[in-house]
Design a protein around this motif. Structure first.
Motif: not given
Length: 129
Positions: A58-79
């Motif tokens: 994460f960029a410094d400004g995103a730490k603690g506020r943003f999370t990222i995840s992915r579901d490879n079975a759905k070919n999708t990344v979430y922010l």
């Protein structure tokens, strides 16, 4: 091909989730990053996730506020973005790096825009105060 979605308008302090859907096969061969570009500014790194989802960055400004995840079975990344601020207003782009084999690369992420070869069209959202 990458398709980003989830933009819109939100008030400061609110939350939003962006999605990045990839077409084609072997999505798990790519690390994925989110970048953003505000009017008059350069594109900047927000977050990235490794091929297997085991490492995030994460960029410094995103730490603690943003999370990222992915579901490879759905070919999708979430922010997932929480505690949004007007300064988060921008067009958000998802990008995939170049395919890399080898066990050493499954945890690899990058905050370097030049290490991403495939880009989505961007999704825009505005945070109002």
């Amino acid at each position: 091909q990458l398709q980003a979605s989830g933009g819109g308008s939100v008030q400061a302090g609110g939350s939003l989730r962006l999605s990045c859907v990839a077409s084609g096969r072997a999505f798990s061969n790519y690390a994925v990053g989110w970048f953003r570009q505000a009017p008059g500014k350069e594109r900047e790194f927000v977050s990235a996730i490794s091929r297997n989802g085991g490492r995030t960055q994460f960029a410094d400004g995103a730490k603690g506020r943003f999370t990222i995840s992915r579901d490879n079975a759905k070919n999708t990344v979430y922010l997932q973005m929480n505690s949004l601020e007007p300064e988060d207003t921008a067009v958000y782009y998802c990008a995939a790096d170049r395919p890399m084999g080898g066990a050493a690369n499954i945890y690899r992420t990058s905050n370097n825009v030049y290490e991403y070869d495939y880009w989505g069209q961007g999704t825009e959202f505005t945070v109002s105060s």
